[in-house]
Design a protein around this motif. Sequence first.
Motif, PDB file in Angstrom:
ATOM      1  N   LEU A  52       0.837  -1.213   0.000  1.00 32.00           N
ATOM      2  CA  LEU A  52       0.000   0.000   0.000  1.00 32.00           C
ATOM      3  C   LEU A  52       0.869   1.260   0.000  1.00 32.00           C
ATOM      4  N   SER A  53       1.972   1.231   0.752  1.00 31.19           N
ATOM      5  CA  SER A  53       2.891   2.381   0.751  1.00 31.19           C
ATOM      6  C   SER A  53       3.451   2.606  -0.642  1.00 31.19           C
ATOM      7  N   ALA A  54       3.842   1.512  -1.304  1.00 34.47           N
ATOM      8  CA  ALA A  54       4.398   1.630  -2.662  1.00 34.47           C
ATOM      9  C   ALA A  54       3.356   2.223  -3.613  1.00 34.47           C
ATOM     10  N   PHE A  55       2.093   1.826  -3.436  1.00 32.23           N
ATOM     11  CA  PHE A  55       1.024   2.403  -4.273  1.00 32.23           C
ATOM     12  C   PHE A  55       0.907   3.905  -4.031  1.00 32.23           C
ATOM     13  N   PHE A  56       0.857   4.306  -2.753  1.00 34.70           N
ATOM     14  CA  PHE A  56       0.662   5.730  -2.442  1.00 34.70           C
ATOM     15  C   PHE A  56       1.918   6.564  -2.729  1.00 34.70           C
ATOM     16  N   GLU A  57       3.069   5.919  -2.791  1.00 39.93           N
ATOM     17  CA  GLU A  57       4.297   6.630  -3.199  1.00 39.93           C
ATOM     18  C   GLU A  57       4.367   6.752  -4.716  1.00 39.93           C
ATOM     19  N   GLY A  58       3.431   6.141  -5.421  1.00 45.40           N
ATOM     20  CA  GLY A  58       3.418   6.213  -6.887  1.00 45.40           C
ATOM     21  C   GLY A  58       4.362   5.229  -7.557  1.00 45.40           C
ATOM     22  N   GLU A  59       4.822   4.237  -6.801  1.00 49.08           N
ATOM     23  CA  GLU A  59       5.788   3.279  -7.357  1.00 49.08           C
ATOM     24  C   GLU A  59       5.115   2.114  -8.070  1.00 49.08           C
ATOM     25  N   VAL A  60       3.908   1.760  -7.662  1.00 51.25           N
ATOM     26  CA  VAL A  60       3.192   0.667  -8.323  1.00 51.25           C
ATOM     27  C   VAL A  60       1.744   1.074  -8.619  1.00 51.25           C
ATOM     28  N   SER A  61       1.201   0.492  -9.701  1.00 54.22           N
ATOM     29  CA  SER A  61      -0.177   0.776 -10.102  1.00 54.22           C
ATOM     30  C   SER A  61      -1.144  -0.084  -9.287  1.00 54.22           C
ATOM     31  N   LEU A  62      -2.432   0.149  -9.499  1.00 54.69           N
ATOM     32  CA  LEU A  62      -3.449  -0.694  -8.860  1.00 54.69           C
ATOM     33  C   LEU A  62      -3.255  -2.154  -9.279  1.00 54.69           C
ATOM     34  N   GLN A  63      -3.082  -2.376 -10.580  1.00 51.66           N
ATOM     35  CA  GLN A  63      -2.916  -3.749 -11.076  1.00 51.66           C
ATOM     36  C   GLN A  63      -1.695  -4.429 -10.459  1.00 51.66           C
ATOM     37  N   GLU A  64      -0.592  -3.674 -10.375  1.00 51.77           N
ATOM     38  CA  GLU A  64       0.626  -4.237  -9.766  1.00 51.77           C
ATOM     39  C   GLU A  64       0.442  -4.500  -8.274  1.00 51.77           C
ATOM     40  N   SER A  65      -0.326  -3.662  -7.612  1.00 52.67           N
ATOM     41  CA  SER A  65      -0.599  -3.879  -6.184  1.00 52.67           C
ATOM     42  C   SER A  65      -1.369  -5.180  -5.987  1.00 52.67           C
ATOM     43  N   ILE A  66      -2.364  -5.412  -6.844  1.00 49.52           N
ATOM     44  CA  ILE A  66      -3.166  -6.638  -6.757  1.00 49.52           C
ATOM     45  C   ILE A  66      -2.267  -7.857  -6.996  1.00 49.52           C
ATOM     46  N   GLN A  67      -1.418  -7.753  -8.015  1.00 48.95           N
ATOM     47  CA  GLN A  67      -0.481  -8.832  -8.346  1.00 48.95           C
ATOM     48  C   GLN A  67       0.451  -9.123  -7.166  1.00 48.95           C
ATOM     49  N   ARG A  68       0.963  -8.044  -6.557  1.00 50.34           N
ATOM     50  CA  ARG A  68       1.880  -8.231  -5.421  1.00 50.34           C
ATOM     51  C   ARG A  68       1.170  -8.850  -4.229  1.00 50.34           C
ATOM     52  N   ILE A  69      -0.089  -8.512  -4.008  1.00 49.45           N
ATOM     53  CA  ILE A  69      -0.832  -9.128  -2.902  1.00 49.45           C
ATOM     54  C   ILE A  69      -0.923 -10.635  -3.124  1.00 49.45           C
ATOM     55  N   GLU A  71       1.032 -12.522  -4.780  1.00 45.65           N
ATOM     56  CA  GLU A  71       2.356 -13.153  -4.690  1.00 45.65           C
ATOM     57  C   GLU A  71       2.967 -13.090  -3.293  1.00 45.65           C
ATOM     58  N   GLU A  72       2.793 -11.959  -2.606  1.00 44.01           N
ATOM     59  CA  GLU A  72       3.491 -11.756  -1.334  1.00 44.01           C
ATOM     60  C   GLU A  72       2.639 -12.145  -0.121  1.00 44.01           C
ATOM     61  N   LEU A  73       1.326 -12.295  -0.328  1.00 45.37           N
ATOM     62  CA  LEU A  73       0.441 -12.794   0.735  1.00 45.37           C
ATOM     63  C   LEU A  73      -0.257 -14.048   0.196  1.00 45.37           C
ATOM     64  N   PRO A  74       0.519 -15.076  -0.180  1.00 43.03           N
ATOM     65  CA  PRO A  74      -0.110 -16.216  -0.850  1.00 43.03           C
ATOM     66  C   PRO A  74      -1.133 -16.920   0.036  1.00 43.03           C
ATOM     67  N   SER A  89     -12.889 -15.988  -4.892  1.00 44.43           N
ATOM     68  CA  SER A  89     -12.259 -15.492  -6.119  1.00 44.43           C
ATOM     69  C   SER A  89     -12.227 -13.957  -6.130  1.00 44.43           C
ATOM     70  N   GLY A  90     -11.041 -13.392  -6.454  1.00 49.22           N
ATOM     71  CA  GLY A  90     -10.919 -11.939  -6.497  1.00 49.22           C
ATOM     72  C   GLY A  90     -10.607 -11.296  -5.155  1.00 49.22           C
ATOM     73  N   TRP A  91     -10.254 -12.121  -4.164  1.00 48.77           N
ATOM     74  CA  TRP A  91      -9.983 -11.575  -2.814  1.00 48.77           C
ATOM     75  C   TRP A  91      -8.838 -10.564  -2.841  1.00 48.77           C
ATOM     76  N   ASP A  92      -7.831 -10.823  -3.709  1.00 49.02           N
ATOM     77  CA  ASP A  92      -6.668  -9.933  -3.770  1.00 49.02           C
ATOM     78  C   ASP A  92      -7.059  -8.546  -4.297  1.00 49.02           C
ATOM     79  N   GLU A  93      -7.908  -8.544  -5.323  1.00 46.05           N
ATOM     80  CA  GLU A  93      -8.356  -7.256  -5.860  1.00 46.05           C
ATOM     81  C   GLU A  93      -9.243  -6.521  -4.849  1.00 46.05           C
ATOM     82  N   ARG A  94     -10.137  -7.251  -4.177  1.00 48.88           N
ATOM     83  CA  ARG A  94     -11.010  -6.603  -3.195  1.00 48.88           C
ATOM     84  C   ARG A  94     -10.206  -6.012  -2.040  1.00 48.88           C
ATOM     85  N   LEU A  95      -9.174  -6.764  -1.602  1.00 45.88           N
ATOM     86  CA  LEU A  95      -8.324  -6.271  -0.518  1.00 45.88           C
ATOM     87  C   LEU A  95      -7.592  -4.993  -0.939  1.00 45.88           C
TER      88      LEU A  95
END
Length: 181
Positions: A52-69, A71-74, A89-95
Motif C-alpha cells: 500500500l505504501s508503494a502504491f501511495f508513493e506512486g511506485e506501483v499501479s493498482l494492477q501491480e498492487s493486486i499482483q503483489r498481494i 504473490e506476497e500474501l499467498p 475469487s478476487g480476494w486480492d483485488e477486493r483487498l
Amino acid sequence: MTQYAQDFYEIPEAIKENSELRKRVLELVANEPIPGKSIEGGNRIESLRNILSAFFEGEVSLQESIQRISEELPRHESQYAHNNRVFASGWDERLARTQISRFYNQAVLLTLKEHGEEECFIPPSEHEDRDSSCTIQLAGRKTDVDSLLARLNRAYNVGEWHDEVMIPDHPHCTHTVIPYE
Ligand SMILES: [Zn+2]
C-alpha cells in the motif's frame, strides 16, 4: 490541478500533487489497524503495508498492487487457506481496492477535520454501481465529516461491520470524499 480525487481512479494523481494528504496517508498505512482474516498471521500485514505504501508513493499501479498481494500474501501460507469465503475469487483485488480507498478517504476526512471543516461532499462516480447504497444515499450530496469518519473507523479500524452507509461502502466502491465548498 487535482488536490483531491473526484473518484477512486484519480487517487494516484491527487496523492502525487497533494503532499499534505500523501504524508497523512502514508502515516495511516504504517500505523492503523487493518482487520481481516486474509491478512492474519506471519508477516502478512507488514507485506500489505509495504504494498500500500508503494502504491501511495506512486511506485506501483493498482494492477501491480493486486499482483503483489497475490504473490506476497499467498493463500497457501494463511491459516485460513482452506476457507473459500475468506479467499473467494478476487480476494486480492477486493483487498487492494478496499484498503486503498479506506486509507485515502480516512486521510481526507482527518485532513478536513483538522482544517475545521464540518461538512464534506461525495461526487457522483461514473464507475460506480447505480444500485449501491453509497450511490443512492451519499453520491452528489454533502454529508458531515464526523459521521463518515466514525463509520469508517468502526468498520475498517475496529473491524466491526455495520450497515450504516459509508465510504468505501463495498470493495468496488469508487466514491471519494472531497471538501464541500
Ligand atoms: Zn461507492
